[in-house]
Design a protein around this motif. Structure first.
Motif, PDB file in Angstrom:
ATOM      1  N   THR A  39     -17.360   6.201 -17.279  1.00  0.00           N
ATOM      2  CA  THR A  39     -18.269   5.125 -17.687  1.00  0.00           C
ATOM      3  C   THR A  39     -19.574   5.223 -16.912  1.00  0.00           C
ATOM      4  O   THR A  39     -19.600   5.646 -15.754  1.00  0.00           O
ATOM      5  CB  THR A  39     -17.642   3.748 -17.440  1.00  0.00           C
ATOM      6  OG1 THR A  39     -17.364   3.597 -16.036  1.00  0.00           O
ATOM      7  CG2 THR A  39     -16.353   3.602 -18.227  1.00  0.00           C
ATOM      8  N   VAL A  40     -20.664   4.832 -17.561  1.00  0.00           N
ATOM      9  CA  VAL A  40     -21.978   4.785 -16.922  1.00  0.00           C
ATOM     10  C   VAL A  40     -22.526   3.376 -17.087  1.00  0.00           C
ATOM     11  O   VAL A  40     -22.608   2.868 -18.210  1.00  0.00           O
ATOM     12  CB  VAL A  40     -22.946   5.807 -17.536  1.00  0.00           C
ATOM     13  CG1 VAL A  40     -24.325   5.690 -16.878  1.00  0.00           C
ATOM     14  CG2 VAL A  40     -22.422   7.226 -17.376  1.00  0.00           C
ATOM     15  N   THR A  41     -22.885   2.748 -15.965  1.00  0.00           N
ATOM     16  CA  THR A  41     -23.458   1.404 -16.003  1.00  0.00           C
ATOM     17  C   THR A  41     -24.855   1.429 -15.401  1.00  0.00           C
ATOM     18  O   THR A  41     -25.119   2.145 -14.427  1.00  0.00           O
ATOM     19  CB  THR A  41     -22.585   0.409 -15.229  1.00  0.00           C
ATOM     20  OG1 THR A  41     -22.380   0.880 -13.889  1.00  0.00           O
ATOM     21  CG2 THR A  41     -21.241   0.240 -15.912  1.00  0.00           C
ATOM     22  N   LYS A  42     -25.748   0.651 -15.971  1.00  0.00           N
ATOM     23  CA  LYS A  42     -27.143   0.608 -15.530  1.00  0.00           C
ATOM     24  C   LYS A  42     -27.394  -0.631 -14.678  1.00  0.00           C
ATOM     25  O   LYS A  42     -26.852  -1.712 -14.944  1.00  0.00           O
ATOM     26  CB  LYS A  42     -28.088   0.605 -16.730  1.00  0.00           C
ATOM     27  CG  LYS A  42     -29.562   0.681 -16.363  1.00  0.00           C
ATOM     28  CD  LYS A  42     -30.435   0.728 -17.605  1.00  0.00           C
ATOM     29  CE  LYS A  42     -31.915   0.812 -17.243  1.00  0.00           C
ATOM     30  NZ  LYS A  42     -32.787   0.848 -18.454  1.00  0.00           N
ATOM     31  N   HIS A  43     -28.236  -0.455 -13.644  1.00  0.00           N
ATOM     32  CA  HIS A  43     -28.536  -1.538 -12.705  1.00  0.00           C
ATOM     33  C   HIS A  43     -30.025  -1.503 -12.350  1.00  0.00           C
ATOM     34  O   HIS A  43     -30.746  -0.557 -12.680  1.00  0.00           O
ATOM     35  CB  HIS A  43     -27.704  -1.387 -11.432  1.00  0.00           C
ATOM     36  CG  HIS A  43     -26.241  -1.151 -11.681  1.00  0.00           C
ATOM     37  ND1 HIS A  43     -25.324  -2.172 -11.765  1.00  0.00           N
ATOM     38  CD2 HIS A  43     -25.553   0.004 -11.875  1.00  0.00           C
ATOM     39  CE1 HIS A  43     -24.124  -1.669 -11.993  1.00  0.00           C
ATOM     40  NE2 HIS A  43     -24.228  -0.348 -12.071  1.00  0.00           N
ATOM     41  N   THR A  44     -30.474  -2.524 -11.653  1.00  0.00           N
ATOM     42  CA  THR A  44     -31.839  -2.588 -11.118  1.00  0.00           C
ATOM     43  C   THR A  44     -31.763  -2.901  -9.637  1.00  0.00           C
ATOM     44  O   THR A  44     -30.928  -3.714  -9.213  1.00  0.00           O
ATOM     45  CB  THR A  44     -32.669  -3.668 -11.840  1.00  0.00           C
ATOM     46  OG1 THR A  44     -32.679  -3.390 -13.244  1.00  0.00           O
ATOM     47  CG2 THR A  44     -34.102  -3.678 -11.333  1.00  0.00           C
ATOM     48  N   ASP A  55     -34.750   1.415 -11.630  1.00  0.00           N
ATOM     49  CA  ASP A  55     -33.515   1.466 -12.411  1.00  0.00           C
ATOM     50  C   ASP A  55     -32.587   2.494 -11.777  1.00  0.00           C
ATOM     51  O   ASP A  55     -33.031   3.503 -11.229  1.00  0.00           O
ATOM     52  CB  ASP A  55     -33.794   1.863 -13.864  1.00  0.00           C
ATOM     53  CG  ASP A  55     -34.532   0.795 -14.641  1.00  0.00           C
ATOM     54  OD1 ASP A  55     -34.375  -0.397 -14.310  1.00  0.00           O
ATOM     55  OD2 ASP A  55     -35.273   1.157 -15.579  1.00  0.00           O
ATOM     56  N   TRP A 113     -28.202   4.083 -12.128  1.00  0.00           N
ATOM     57  CA  TRP A 113     -26.976   4.128 -12.901  1.00  0.00           C
ATOM     58  C   TRP A 113     -25.824   4.603 -12.016  1.00  0.00           C
ATOM     59  O   TRP A 113     -26.028   5.377 -11.077  1.00  0.00           O
ATOM     60  CB  TRP A 113     -27.100   5.096 -14.075  1.00  0.00           C
ATOM     61  CG  TRP A 113     -28.132   4.749 -15.090  1.00  0.00           C
ATOM     62  CD1 TRP A 113     -27.923   4.205 -16.329  1.00  0.00           C
ATOM     63  CD2 TRP A 113     -29.561   4.944 -15.006  1.00  0.00           C
ATOM     64  NE1 TRP A 113     -29.110   4.043 -17.007  1.00  0.00           N
ATOM     65  CE2 TRP A 113     -30.135   4.495 -16.218  1.00  0.00           C
ATOM     66  CE3 TRP A 113     -30.405   5.453 -14.008  1.00  0.00           C
ATOM     67  CZ2 TRP A 113     -31.498   4.539 -16.464  1.00  0.00           C
ATOM     68  CZ3 TRP A 113     -31.769   5.495 -14.243  1.00  0.00           C
ATOM     69  CH2 TRP A 113     -32.300   5.045 -15.461  1.00  0.00           C
ATOM     70  N   TYR A 173     -22.019   6.376 -12.404  1.00  0.00           N
ATOM     71  CA  TYR A 173     -20.987   7.016 -13.234  1.00  0.00           C
ATOM     72  C   TYR A 173     -19.660   6.971 -12.490  1.00  0.00           C
ATOM     73  O   TYR A 173     -19.586   7.325 -11.304  1.00  0.00           O
ATOM     74  CB  TYR A 173     -21.365   8.471 -13.526  1.00  0.00           C
ATOM     75  CG  TYR A 173     -20.193   9.340 -13.952  1.00  0.00           C
ATOM     76  CD1 TYR A 173     -19.822   9.442 -15.291  1.00  0.00           C
ATOM     77  CD2 TYR A 173     -19.449  10.053 -13.011  1.00  0.00           C
ATOM     78  CE1 TYR A 173     -18.741  10.234 -15.686  1.00  0.00           C
ATOM     79  CE2 TYR A 173     -18.375  10.844 -13.390  1.00  0.00           C
ATOM     80  CZ  TYR A 173     -18.026  10.929 -14.728  1.00  0.00           C
ATOM     81  OH  TYR A 173     -16.952  11.713 -15.094  1.00  0.00           O
ATOM     82  N   GLN A 177     -28.691  11.520 -15.992  1.00  0.00           N
ATOM     83  CA  GLN A 177     -27.558  10.844 -16.611  1.00  0.00           C
ATOM     84  C   GLN A 177     -27.645  10.804 -18.134  1.00  0.00           C
ATOM     85  O   GLN A 177     -26.682  10.389 -18.795  1.00  0.00           O
ATOM     86  CB  GLN A 177     -27.420   9.423 -16.049  1.00  0.00           C
ATOM     87  CG  GLN A 177     -28.586   8.487 -16.358  1.00  0.00           C
ATOM     88  CD  GLN A 177     -28.520   7.837 -17.711  1.00  0.00           C
ATOM     89  OE1 GLN A 177     -27.437   7.468 -18.169  1.00  0.00           O
ATOM     90  NE2 GLN A 177     -29.661   7.685 -18.378  1.00  0.00           N
ATOM     91  N   ASP A 184     -17.906  -1.965  -4.876  1.00  0.00           N
ATOM     92  CA  ASP A 184     -17.055  -1.907  -6.066  1.00  0.00           C
ATOM     93  C   ASP A 184     -16.126  -0.701  -6.108  1.00  0.00           C
ATOM     94  O   ASP A 184     -15.137  -0.718  -6.852  1.00  0.00           O
ATOM     95  CB  ASP A 184     -17.931  -1.889  -7.325  1.00  0.00           C
ATOM     96  CG  ASP A 184     -18.750  -3.156  -7.474  1.00  0.00           C
ATOM     97  OD1 ASP A 184     -18.202  -4.251  -7.244  1.00  0.00           O
ATOM     98  OD2 ASP A 184     -19.945  -3.049  -7.823  1.00  0.00           O
ATOM     99  N   TYR A 185     -16.454   0.341  -5.316  1.00  0.00           N
ATOM    100  CA  TYR A 185     -15.679   1.571  -5.415  1.00  0.00           C
ATOM    101  C   TYR A 185     -15.377   2.125  -4.026  1.00  0.00           C
ATOM    102  O   TYR A 185     -16.162   1.957  -3.084  1.00  0.00           O
ATOM    103  CB  TYR A 185     -16.436   2.621  -6.236  1.00  0.00           C
ATOM    104  CG  TYR A 185     -16.797   2.123  -7.617  1.00  0.00           C
ATOM    105  CD1 TYR A 185     -15.822   2.004  -8.604  1.00  0.00           C
ATOM    106  CD2 TYR A 185     -18.100   1.737  -7.917  1.00  0.00           C
ATOM    107  CE1 TYR A 185     -16.147   1.514  -9.865  1.00  0.00           C
ATOM    108  CE2 TYR A 185     -18.433   1.255  -9.178  1.00  0.00           C
ATOM    109  CZ  TYR A 185     -17.448   1.148 -10.144  1.00  0.00           C
ATOM    110  OH  TYR A 185     -17.768   0.658 -11.375  1.00  0.00           O
TER     111      TYR A 185
END
Length: 293
Positions: A39-44, A56, A58, A60, A83, A156-157
């Motif tokens: 999964t790839v999530t985008k953040h700021t 920005d 991301w 993975y 990405q 988170d990880y």
């Protein structure tokens, strides 16, 4: 006869022109139907180490990630392009394929765009902080990773904290940035991947070949890629600079690899090489050594 010779010469030139920078992605850079997808999530992110900048970024996470086991980490500068699943590198796709085949370890990817300073007034454009962050020879960028980015992802990880479990990659100014991060803090990053790296005098980066020769060898592994069609401008000659880097790394006995093709200042060659370069960089973290055979 002269006309015939001229036609032959012209045809050879056309073949050479087509061959130059004609790199293609292989199957490891393509989505495979039987491979689990991460999964790839985008953040700021708003930084304090680079005050006033917003970027920005991301994250993975591979399908094989298990929170009980710390995952390796790889950071990418100019992360938006790395990405991109349809771009020149397609890192999430390559990670999916190589992790599935156990040709690289379970690795969380962090993809960071350079910071921008928001406009002061409506109608103005943001100011890019890319060259300052990437081309400056200091520990500021790696402190940004150490103090801001890695702790945020670690909320988170479960991440590896040793240098052997961390790599860093970039293209152009992002390439020299990757090298600078490991050079300044080999206790944080041990693996460097540079695509058409800007080891030139944009902000003094042309001193690295000499520094490497005069500095005690550091525990880092370096993969360099460049091409004969790379830039030659007022800041320096990119092909010569990368050849000088490779020569100095060889002289000092570094664990390094240099792939020199005929490409230009882009990600075509580096993208085609990406699966093999990742296998080479992460080879100590997979196979018999890790499986206890």
């Amino acid at each position: 006869m002269r006309l015939f010779a001229a036609c032959i010469a012209l045809s050879l030139l056309c073949v050479a022109a087509r061959a130059a920078d004609d790199y293609k992605l292989g199957p490891d850079s393509m989505e495979q139907p039987d491979v689990p997808k991460g999964t790839v999530t985008k953040h700021t992110w708003t930084s304090t180490i680079f005050p006033g900048t917003v970027r920005d970024w991301w994250v993975y996470v591979p399908a094989q990630y298990d929170p009980k086991t710390p995952a390796c980490v790889m950071v990418f500068q100019d992360g938006g392009s790395y990405q991109d699943a349809k771009g020149q590198f397609r890192v999430p796709v390559v990670f999916d394929n190589l992790i599935h085949k156990k040709e690289m370890p379970v690795t969380i990817g962090i993809f960071l765009n350079p910071g921008n300073v928001p406009p002061a007034a409506e109608g103005q454009k943001p100011r890019s902080n890319r060259s300052f962050e990437y081309d400056t020879l200091s520990d500021q960028y790696v402190r940004f990773l150490e103090k801001e980015v890695l702790p945020e992802v670690a909320k988170d990880y479960n991440l590896r904290k040793d240098a052997a479990g961390r790599g860093i990659c970039g293209i152009s100014s992002g390439g020299i940035c990757a090298f600078t991060a490991a050079w300044e803090r080999p206790d944080l990053f041990s693996k460097v991947l540079s695509h058409v790296g800007s080891f030139t005098n944009i902000r003094g980066g042309d001193v690295y070949p000499g520094l490497i020769r005069k500095t005690e060898k550091k525990p880092i592994r370096v993969f360099l890629q460049d091409g004969s069609g790379d830039l030659d401008n007022q800041f320096g000659n990119w092909p010569l600079a990368n050849q000088q880097m490779a020569s100095s790394l060889k002289f000092m006995g570094y664990d390094y690899k240099f792939e020199f093709g005929d490409g230009a200042h882009n990600g075509k060659h580096g993208g085609a090489l990406l699966p093999d370069s990742l296998r080479w960089l992460w080879r100590d973290e997979v196979g018999d050594k890790k499986e206890g055979k």
